[in-house]
Every structure is written in C-alpha cells, then in structure tokens.
Scaffold this active site. Sequence first.
Site, PDB file in Angstrom:
ATOM      1  N   ASN A   1       0.764  -1.339   0.001  1.00  0.00           N
ATOM      2  CA  ASN A   1       0.048  -0.043   0.037  1.00  0.00           C
ATOM      3  C   ASN A   1       0.949   1.214   0.058  1.00  0.00           C
ATOM      4  OD1 ASN A   1      -2.519  -1.430   0.155  1.00  0.00           O
ATOM      5  ND2 ASN A   1      -2.393  -1.528   2.218  1.00  0.00           N
TER       6      ASN A   1
ATOM      7  N   ASP B   1       8.891  -5.504  -6.198  1.00  0.00           N
ATOM      8  CA  ASP B   1       8.434  -6.464  -4.990  1.00  0.00           C
ATOM      9  C   ASP B   1       8.758  -7.708  -5.278  1.00  0.00           C
ATOM     10  OD1 ASP B   1       5.922  -5.511  -2.870  1.00  0.00           O
ATOM     11  OD2 ASP B   1       6.060  -7.736  -3.558  1.00  0.00           O
TER      12      ASP B   1
ATOM     13  N   ASN C   1      11.628  -6.952   9.881  1.00  0.00           N
ATOM     14  CA  ASN C   1      12.248  -5.878   8.947  1.00  0.00           C
ATOM     15  C   ASN C   1      13.471  -5.490   8.838  1.00  0.00           C
ATOM     16  OD1 ASN C   1       9.187  -5.940   8.611  1.00  0.00           O
ATOM     17  ND2 ASN C   1       8.761  -3.872   9.236  1.00  0.00           N
TER      18      ASN C   1
ATOM     19  N   ARG D   1      -0.304  14.824  10.068  1.00  0.00           N
ATOM     20  CA  ARG D   1      -1.241  14.433  10.950  1.00  0.00           C
ATOM     21  C   ARG D   1      -1.680  15.674  12.092  1.00  0.00           C
ATOM     22  NH1 ARG D   1       1.065   8.455  11.533  1.00  0.00           N
ATOM     23  NH2 ARG D   1      -0.196   7.595   9.688  1.00  0.00           N
TER      24      ARG D   1
ATOM     25  N   HIS E   1      10.155   8.265  15.357  1.00  0.00           N
ATOM     26  CA  HIS E   1       8.738   8.011  15.058  1.00  0.00           C
ATOM     27  C   HIS E   1       7.984   7.129  15.698  1.00  0.00           C
ATOM     28  CE1 HIS E   1       5.504   7.735  12.179  1.00  0.00           C
ATOM     29  NE2 HIS E   1       5.669   6.648  11.671  1.00  0.00           N
TER      30      HIS E   1
HETATM   31  C1  LMR Z   1       2.463   5.346  10.576  1.00  0.00           C
HETATM   32  O1  LMR Z   1       2.738   6.108  11.190  1.00  0.00           O
HETATM   33  O2  LMR Z   1       1.279   5.555   9.844  1.00  0.00           O
HETATM   34  C2  LMR Z   1       3.325   4.382  10.079  1.00  0.00           C
HETATM   35  O3  LMR Z   1       4.458   4.463  10.839  1.00  0.00           O
HETATM   36  C3  LMR Z   1       2.685   2.986  10.110  1.00  0.00           C
HETATM   37  C4  LMR Z   1       2.294   2.566  11.381  1.00  0.00           C
HETATM   38  O4  LMR Z   1       2.108   1.347  11.920  1.00  0.00           O
HETATM   39  O5  LMR Z   1       2.025   3.329  12.229  1.00  0.00           O
END
Ligand code: LMR
Length: 313
Positions: A10, A32, A95, A151, A175
Amino acid sequence: MKVTVVGAGNVGATCADVLATREIANEIVLVDIKEGFAEGKALDIWQKAPVIGYDSRTVGVTGDYSRTADSDVVVITSGLPRKPGMSRDDLISTNAGIVKSVTEQVVKYSPNAIIIIVSNPLDVMTYQAHLTSGLSRTKVFGMAGILDTARYRAFLAEALNVSPKDIQAVLMGGHGDTMVPLPRYTTVGGIPVTELIGKEELDAIVHRTAVGGGELVKLMGTSAWYAPGAAAAQMVEAIVRDQRRVFPVCVKLEGEYGMDGVYLGAPVILGKNGIEKVIELQLNDDEKALLETSRGHVQEVMDALDKMNQANA
Ligand code: LMR
C-alpha cells in the site's frame, strides 16, 4: 530522473502513484518480491495516465534489481506493517533483515542513489540502511516527520476550521509515541497557534498526533498508506527538483542538540544532495526533556538492533 520504490504494498504503490501523477520523476521503477505484484500495480498506474493526464512512466519488476540500476533516488518501503496491538518496534526482527537485503541490492545497482527509508521501526531501519550501505547521513535518511506533522496539521486544521495548507509546523524525535510536536514552532498563516487554540485542546491534538499511526492501525487492522506514501513522494520531489524544502526528517545527529550517532527526527533542508543542512532549533527546557526521552527510546531499539546484528554475524 529515475526513482525506484521498493515494496509495492500500500505505501510503496501510493508513493509511486503520487510520483507519477505529479510527474515528479519521468521513470519510476516499482519492485516487489511477490511475483507479478509490482508489475500489476505499475501497469495500473500507467493506465491511469491517459485519464488524469501525465507522462511519467511506471514499470514494475519482481525482484530484478538490475532494472533499478542508476536510480537517482530509492524509497524503501519493504517490510511488514503492524497489526492492532503491536508497536512499530515489534517489527524489528522481521523488517531489519528485509531492509538489510534490499539495501544491499539497491547500493549494488545504484551506488550514487539517495535512499529514503519508510519501513518501520523507522528510525532504527534508517540506522540499518546506513550500516548496510555505509552511506553518509546526507544520502540515507528516513521519512516520518512529514507524515507526523501532516497528521498534526490536519488535526489542527479541523479544530480551527482552516485550510491545512496554512498550518506550518515542525516536530522532532523518534517516529513513535515519544515523538515531540513543537507547538511553540507552529503557526497558522503566520500566527502562533497558541493564540488561536486553548492549551487543553492543543495538548489533546499533540497527544493524538503522537499515537496517530496507532489510531489508523486500530481502525483499519493495518498501517496507513495514503499520507505515508505521499509524504515519501514529497521528499523525493524536494530532492529531484532541488527545492531546498525545510522538513522534519529522520537523520543521524552528529552533535546537533548535544546528541551524537542517534537517528532522530529533526528539521533539515532537503535538496539535490539529500540532506543539505540539519537545522538546530533553540529548544526550551521542557522541549529538551521530551527530546531526550525520545532519544533514549530510539537508542534502546538501536542497541537491540546492534545485538541482533552481532548475533547474526
Ligand atoms: C504510520 O505512522 O502510519 C506508520 O509508521 C505505520 C504505523 O504502523 O503506524
């Protein structure tokens, strides 16, 4: 310009789609490991071209990295997404191996490419790509800050009933849930956000941003893709068009903010050489403390990766 996107899931497919639709690169290669998957997605994106009106050519390949040769920029999205109840860090063991083997192939065929990591856990996968590629911090970095600020900006736009375009923001740290949105550096059409919204509402938005990825995982049963894919494409655009955009990016800190060797979100200037400059903001004591907590968390996961790599050596 030639851009490769590894991973036709995606996020990767959305990134390739935005790159093509906005004609950010004239040649886009989608890779891929699942037979026919990238070919199918690339063909679908190409068949959209006459409808929308663009001429960027997108091709898909199954595992054939020779087709990615001499890419200018490579976006790595490979790896598992999380499921409800998981943290991004839970993905590390699966990963890390994927990002390692993909990075090996990428640098073999495109030794001069700039590499953008999107795979999770983001900061630590960026570190893994650096370890594997041996590239300096200007050439290998991660996409998270644009997504996280997007966001934050979207939530603020909704709360203030204004265009998200007019909200400027910067965010730092890893993150993950310890990320550090910076209301002191957030403006709405040039007006400090704190003049337009109460502390309680702003705090709630800051918290919702920090857990924003998890909110989507809960809703959809898997990770988000539209905003992450578009955010990665925006970084590619800044590089291939030498825009010198100022974005928060996951970068190896080399003394900035009093931190050395850790991969963390920080504002940078992004241009044709990749990271042109890391910008050092004057943080207050509260912001410094939040950033230190985030650094501690990312460092722990980086240490866990080092141990895993030693055990597998
Ligand atoms: C996000 O922030 O959308 C990505 O890092 C995917 C996730 O699993 O949160």
